[in-house]
Design a protein around this motif. Structure first.
Motif, PDB file in Angstrom:
ATOM      1  N   HIS A 550       0.845  -1.188   0.000  1.00  0.00           N
ATOM      2  CA  HIS A 550       0.000   0.000   0.000  1.00  0.00           C
ATOM      3  C   HIS A 550       0.886   1.245   0.000  1.00  0.00           C
ATOM      4  CE1 HIS A 550      -3.524  -2.498   1.359  1.00  0.00           C
ATOM      5  NE2 HIS A 550      -4.095  -1.668   0.501  1.00  0.00           N
ATOM      6  N   ARG A 551       2.013   1.139   0.705  1.00  0.00           N
ATOM      7  CA  ARG A 551       2.944   2.253   0.795  1.00  0.00           C
ATOM      8  C   ARG A 551       3.800   2.231  -0.468  1.00  0.00           C
ATOM      9  NH1 ARG A 551       6.469   2.560   6.181  1.00  0.00           N
ATOM     10  NH2 ARG A 551       4.388   2.276   7.072  1.00  0.00           N
ATOM     11  N   LEU A 552       3.480   3.096  -1.421  1.00  0.00           N
ATOM     12  CA  LEU A 552       4.093   3.031  -2.748  1.00  0.00           C
ATOM     13  C   LEU A 552       5.580   3.365  -2.731  1.00  0.00           C
ATOM     14  CD1 LEU A 552       1.275   4.625  -4.946  1.00  0.00           C
ATOM     15  CD2 LEU A 552       1.615   2.248  -4.281  1.00  0.00           C
ATOM     16  N   SER A 553       6.027   4.064  -1.695  1.00  0.00           N
ATOM     17  CA  SER A 553       7.447   4.381  -1.628  1.00  0.00           C
ATOM     18  C   SER A 553       8.299   3.127  -1.546  1.00  0.00           C
ATOM     19  CB  SER A 553       7.723   5.286  -0.423  1.00  0.00           C
ATOM     20  OG  SER A 553       7.323   4.638   0.787  1.00  0.00           O
ATOM     21  N   THR A 554       7.710   2.040  -1.068  1.00  0.00           N
ATOM     22  CA  THR A 554       8.496   0.802  -0.913  1.00  0.00           C
ATOM     23  C   THR A 554       8.728   0.098  -2.239  1.00  0.00           C
ATOM     24  OG1 THR A 554       6.529  -0.558  -0.517  1.00  0.00           O
ATOM     25  CG2 THR A 554       7.548   0.479   1.405  1.00  0.00           C
ATOM     26  N   VAL A 555       7.999   0.482  -3.291  1.00  0.00           N
ATOM     27  CA  VAL A 555       8.105  -0.254  -4.557  1.00  0.00           C
ATOM     28  C   VAL A 555       8.530   0.650  -5.717  1.00  0.00           C
ATOM     29  CG1 VAL A 555       6.428  -1.972  -3.842  1.00  0.00           C
ATOM     30  CG2 VAL A 555       5.632   0.065  -5.050  1.00  0.00           C
ATOM     31  N   ARG A 556       9.023   1.844  -5.422  1.00  0.00           N
ATOM     32  CA  ARG A 556       9.416   2.768  -6.488  1.00  0.00           C
ATOM     33  C   ARG A 556      10.475   2.164  -7.401  1.00  0.00           C
ATOM     34  NH1 ARG A 556      10.702   8.777  -4.596  1.00  0.00           N
ATOM     35  NH2 ARG A 556      11.067   8.851  -6.863  1.00  0.00           N
ATOM     36  N   ARG A 557      11.360   1.360  -6.825  1.00  0.00           N
ATOM     37  CA  ARG A 557      12.467   0.826  -7.612  1.00  0.00           C
ATOM     38  C   ARG A 557      12.162  -0.543  -8.208  1.00  0.00           C
ATOM     39  NH1 ARG A 557      18.081   2.480  -4.525  1.00  0.00           N
ATOM     40  NH2 ARG A 557      17.507   4.628  -4.014  1.00  0.00           N
ATOM     41  N   ALA A 558      10.919  -1.014  -8.122  1.00  0.00           N
ATOM     42  CA  ALA A 558      10.553  -2.307  -8.699  1.00  0.00           C
ATOM     43  C   ALA A 558      10.745  -2.284 -10.213  1.00  0.00           C
ATOM     44  CB  ALA A 558       9.108  -2.647  -8.367  1.00  0.00           C
ATOM     45  N   ASP A 559      11.115  -3.428 -10.770  1.00  0.00           N
ATOM     46  CA  ASP A 559      11.291  -3.517 -12.226  1.00  0.00           C
ATOM     47  C   ASP A 559       9.979  -3.271 -12.955  1.00  0.00           C
ATOM     48  OD1 ASP A 559      14.139  -4.313 -12.346  1.00  0.00           O
ATOM     49  OD2 ASP A 559      13.425  -6.087 -11.273  1.00  0.00           O
ATOM     50  N   ARG A 560       8.883  -3.695 -12.343  1.00  0.00           N
ATOM     51  CA  ARG A 560       7.571  -3.441 -12.928  1.00  0.00           C
ATOM     52  C   ARG A 560       6.541  -3.416 -11.808  1.00  0.00           C
ATOM     53  NH1 ARG A 560       4.744  -3.420 -17.746  1.00  0.00           N
ATOM     54  NH2 ARG A 560       6.706  -3.679 -18.870  1.00  0.00           N
ATOM     55  N   ILE A 561       5.576  -2.524 -11.941  1.00  0.00           N
ATOM     56  CA  ILE A 561       4.493  -2.397 -10.971  1.00  0.00           C
ATOM     57  C   ILE A 561       3.194  -2.741 -11.679  1.00  0.00           C
ATOM     58  CG2 ILE A 561       3.243  -0.817  -9.442  1.00  0.00           C
ATOM     59  CD1 ILE A 561       5.835   0.844  -9.266  1.00  0.00           C
ATOM     60  N   TRP A 562       2.447  -3.659 -11.093  1.00  0.00           N
ATOM     61  CA  TRP A 562       1.139  -4.065 -11.620  1.00  0.00           C
ATOM     62  C   TRP A 562       0.061  -3.423 -10.756  1.00  0.00           C
ATOM     63  CZ3 TRP A 562       1.176  -7.195 -15.963  1.00  0.00           C
ATOM     64  CH2 TRP A 562       2.387  -7.809 -16.275  1.00  0.00           C
ATOM     65  N   VAL A 563      -0.840  -2.706 -11.385  1.00  0.00           N
ATOM     66  CA  VAL A 563      -1.889  -1.984 -10.668  1.00  0.00           C
ATOM     67  C   VAL A 563      -3.202  -2.749 -10.822  1.00  0.00           C
ATOM     68  CG1 VAL A 563      -3.099   0.208 -10.365  1.00  0.00           C
ATOM     69  CG2 VAL A 563      -0.718   0.188 -11.172  1.00  0.00           C
ATOM     70  N   LEU A 564      -3.743  -3.179  -9.704  1.00  0.00           N
ATOM     71  CA  LEU A 564      -5.013  -3.911  -9.692  1.00  0.00           C
ATOM     72  C   LEU A 564      -6.135  -2.994  -9.219  1.00  0.00           C
ATOM     73  CD1 LEU A 564      -3.970  -7.335  -8.085  1.00  0.00           C
ATOM     74  CD2 LEU A 564      -4.518  -6.912 -10.475  1.00  0.00           C
ATOM     75  N   GLU A 565      -7.277  -3.141  -9.846  1.00  0.00           N
ATOM     76  CA  GLU A 565      -8.465  -2.399  -9.425  1.00  0.00           C
ATOM     77  C   GLU A 565      -9.686  -3.246  -9.742  1.00  0.00           C
ATOM     78  OE1 GLU A 565     -10.119   2.179  -9.551  1.00  0.00           O
ATOM     79  OE2 GLU A 565      -8.962   1.440 -11.242  1.00  0.00           O
ATOM     80  N   ALA A 566     -10.494  -3.507  -8.702  1.00  0.00           N
ATOM     81  CA  ALA A 566     -11.700  -4.329  -8.863  1.00  0.00           C
ATOM     82  C   ALA A 566     -11.387  -5.678  -9.497  1.00  0.00           C
ATOM     83  CB  ALA A 566     -12.752  -3.595  -9.680  1.00  0.00           C
ATOM     84  N   GLY A 567     -10.228  -6.244  -9.125  1.00  0.00           N
ATOM     85  CA  GLY A 567      -9.887  -7.585  -9.572  1.00  0.00           C
ATOM     86  C   GLY A 567      -9.296  -7.671 -10.951  1.00  0.00           C
ATOM     87  N   ARG A 568      -8.975  -6.527 -11.578  1.00  0.00           N
ATOM     88  CA  ARG A 568      -8.392  -6.543 -12.920  1.00  0.00           C
ATOM     89  C   ARG A 568      -7.087  -5.762 -12.925  1.00  0.00           C
ATOM     90  NH1 ARG A 568     -12.191  -8.296 -16.625  1.00  0.00           N
ATOM     91  NH2 ARG A 568     -14.363  -8.219 -15.945  1.00  0.00           N
ATOM     92  N   VAL A 569      -6.193  -6.151 -13.820  1.00  0.00           N
ATOM     93  CA  VAL A 569      -4.970  -5.384 -14.040  1.00  0.00           C
ATOM     94  C   VAL A 569      -5.328  -4.212 -14.944  1.00  0.00           C
ATOM     95  CG1 VAL A 569      -2.639  -5.376 -14.993  1.00  0.00           C
ATOM     96  CG2 VAL A 569      -3.479  -7.388 -13.778  1.00  0.00           C
ATOM     97  N   VAL A 570      -5.215  -2.996 -14.394  1.00  0.00           N
ATOM     98  CA  VAL A 570      -5.598  -1.813 -15.169  1.00  0.00           C
ATOM     99  C   VAL A 570      -4.385  -1.076 -15.708  1.00  0.00           C
ATOM    100  CG1 VAL A 570      -7.806  -1.510 -13.988  1.00  0.00           C
ATOM    101  CG2 VAL A 570      -5.750  -0.439 -13.042  1.00  0.00           C
ATOM    102  N   GLU A 571      -3.197  -1.305 -15.099  1.00  0.00           N
ATOM    103  CA  GLU A 571      -1.972  -0.654 -15.561  1.00  0.00           C
ATOM    104  C   GLU A 571      -0.781  -1.513 -15.180  1.00  0.00           C
ATOM    105  OE1 GLU A 571      -2.310   4.125 -15.232  1.00  0.00           O
ATOM    106  OE2 GLU A 571      -2.391   3.055 -13.319  1.00  0.00           O
TER     107      GLU A 571
END
Length: 596
Positions: A550-571
């Motif tokens: 939930h704390r996005l600062s912890t994943v800023r350096r991730a190779d890729r970020i998957w954004v889920l909303e209502a059970g779907r990958v939206v970004e």
């Protein structure tokens, strides 16, 4: 909350099922039955010796003993009877001891095996089954119900067998002495047995109610003891005491109702016994006066009537044990009958495990509820660190559950190294994963014991390295005893952040190919978060990592970020790309940095 399946109705199938289930104990059971039979025969003989002694005193050299041994002296006959009596008492004492050892040992063995089997099956059942059921109910089945069965095997079964033997042996004596007295003495027995069986069948719902009440009470107490910090924080001690009072009172009332009906049966049995004893006393005495029955034999029959009928007062108690044991056995077998829906595969991954993860067209949910994930496609190449983000309820933790195979998808496939996880053994799948849950569980014991849960037998140097990688060195150093310091039940002596760091150390100690982190820094301060991030980056080098945050600062350096909303990958994309895109992730980021 759902409970165990309803126990089977009708004939006593649970006990028959135990007989089939534990065939390996049949030889020991048969031996116990034989020794118990010897004990009962030896128990009957003294009454016969009393009659023989009376016969010697009354008839002298015409007595049965004189004719049998060829001894005319009454004194010598009595001496012989005394010697036989002493031998019989020794046989009775020895056989009673051996019988008790065999029956009680058998009860303990079956109890042990059934408890272990029930526990092992319970821990292998799907997580969603446990999550939908009070843990205290399962505890009551594994512990209290098994203890009830022990009482049946330890006390009830020997008592039933001794009662049957008693009726048979005494019946033989009566048949030899007088058919008329046999009929009169035995007339109450069928009535007592039939009435007992019918009466106890009527009591069966009461016993089931008792078992259900104790399960509910165990559930309340177990849940409350696990939630004491919350209870204290909301000053809810009185309210929870009232809940325990209510549950305990329900258990008390269920027992009182059962006792009220079961206790009423004994006086009725006594009336039937009185009728049989009076008939033997009166009709037998008249036969002696008429000269058709020897006084010694009459003495034997009077004693035998008492021995025959009086144990029947315990029929209600024995049947009480039987019904309680039957109800408990039905609940245990019902637990064992719950199917494992997420069962283990047979395939083993090639080594070394690369750690490539993929969700392909996944649709998933819980039980009969709506879909939580819908048509999700996610790929995490080996060696990369990816993140799952999104609002609460988007399905992030569900993805981790699927990867660990706590649940299976309704559609689609979850793959590790291009192999469907449903095909893999638990050792191959979960043995390749290091997992840190959002709700960290530590076992009562030392820090070292909790860390070694990931790798039994790990050296102290390996434990220290894992602790350092998780930025938990200060946590260990502050504990009295260091690695040998106690963490308390569920780790309650530690803060949430300290528990999370030790859980991360435990996961890293496993040297997994895949690292799954579910809000692993949610309970730590900013400085510790930064230290853990550095540690995770270092520990993730050369392995795959999937981080839920939930704390996005912890994943800023991730190779890729998957954004889920209502059970779907939206970004999906890098942090910078997603912020620049101005979509859902950019909105979440703006809120967290105070611009939204």
């Amino acid at each position: 909350m759902p409970d165990l399946p309803d126990p089977p109705a009708g004939p006593p199938r649970p006990i028959a099922a135990l007989w089939e289930r534990y065939r390996r104990y049949r030889t020991r059971f048969v031996l116990a039955v034989v020794v118990s039979a010897v004990n009962k025969v030896a128990d009957i003989v003294p009454e016969l010796l009393i009659g023989a002694a009376v016969d010697v005193v009354v008839r002298g050299d015409d007595s049965f003993v004189a004719g049998l041994l060829g001894v005319e002296s009454r004194e010598a006959q009595l001496v012989w009877l005394a010697v036989v009596n002493a031998v019989v008492w020794l046989v009775e004492s020895a056989s009673e001891y051996v019988s008790a050892l065999l029956f009680r040992g058998l009860a303990q063995s079956v109890e042990h095996d059934l408890r272990v089997e029930a526990y092992d099956h319970a821990q292998r059942l799907d997580l969603r089954w446990h999550e939908a059921r009070a843990s205290g109910a399962t505890l009551a089945t594994v512990n209290d119900d098994v203890n009830q069965l022990e009482r049946l095997l330890d006390v009830g079964v020997p008592a039933i067998w001794q009662t049957v033997l008693n009726v048979v042996l005494v019946g033989i004596v009566f048949a030899v002495a007088s058919w008329q007295l046999l009929v009169l003495a035995f007339l109450p027995i069928p009535l007592i047995v039939v009435a007992s069986l019918r009466y106890q069948r009527l009591l069966e719902p009461y016993y089931l109610r008792v078992r259900e009440a104790v399960a509910r009470m165990s559930g309340v107490v177990s849940a409350n003891l696990g939630g004491l910090p919350t209870i204290k924080a909301f000053t809810a001690e009185d309210r929870e005491r009232d809940r325990v009072i209510e549950a305990s009172d329900e258990y008390r009332r269920a027992n009182v109702d059962t006792i009220r009906w079961s206790a009423a049966f004994v006086p009725l049995v006594r009336v039937a016994i009185l009728a049989g004893f009076t008939a033997t006393l009166l009709v037998g005495g008249l036969s002696v006066l008429e000269g058709t029955l020897e006084v010694g034999l009459y003495s034997v029959l009077v004693f035998m009537t008492q021995r025959l009928l009086w144990p029947l007062t315990e029929v209600a108690t024995v049947l009480d044990l039987y019904q309680r044991g039957r109800a408990s056995t039905a609940r245990i077998l019902a637990l064992l009958a719950v199917p494992v829906e997420v069962d283990e595969g047979r395939r083993v991954l090639d080594t070394p495990v690369r750690g490539r993860l993929e969700l392909r067209g996944v649709r998933a949910g819980y039980g009969d509820g709506p879909d939580v994930l819908r048509d999700v496609d996610i790929v995490v190449p080996e060696g990369e660190t990816h993140a799952l983000v999104g609002p609460t309820g988007a399905g992030k933790s569900t993805v981790l559950r699927l990867l660990l195979r706590y649940d299976d998808p309704r559609e689609g496939a979850v793959l590790l190294d291009d192999v469907d996880v449903r095909q893999l053994t638990w050792g191959s799948l979960r043995g390749s994963v290091g997992y840190v849950a959002q709700d960290v569980h530590l076992f009562a014991g030392s820090v070292a014991e909790n860390l070694e849960y990931a790798r039994p037998g790990a050296s102290r140097d390996e434990l220290g390295t894992a602790v350092a990688q998780a930025a938990a060195t200060d946590v260990v150093d502050r504990l009295p005893g260091g690695l040998d310091g106690e963490v308390g039940e569920r780790g309650l002596t530690l803060s949430g952040g300290q528990r999370q760091r030790l859980a991360l150390a435990r996961a890293l100690l496993r040297r997994p190919a895949v690292l799954l982190l579910d809000e692993a820094t949610s309970a730590v301060d900013t400085e510790t978060e930064a230290a853990i991030q550095r540690s995770v980056r270092e520990a993730s080098a050369g392995r795959t990592a999937l981080v839920v945050a939930h704390r996005l600062s912890t994943v800023r350096r991730a190779d890729r970020i998957w954004v889920l909303e209502a059970g779907r990958v939206v970004e999906s994309g890098t942090h910078d790309d997603l912020v620049a895109a101005g979509g859902t992730y950019a909105g979440l980021w703006a809120v967290q940095i105070g611009e939204g």
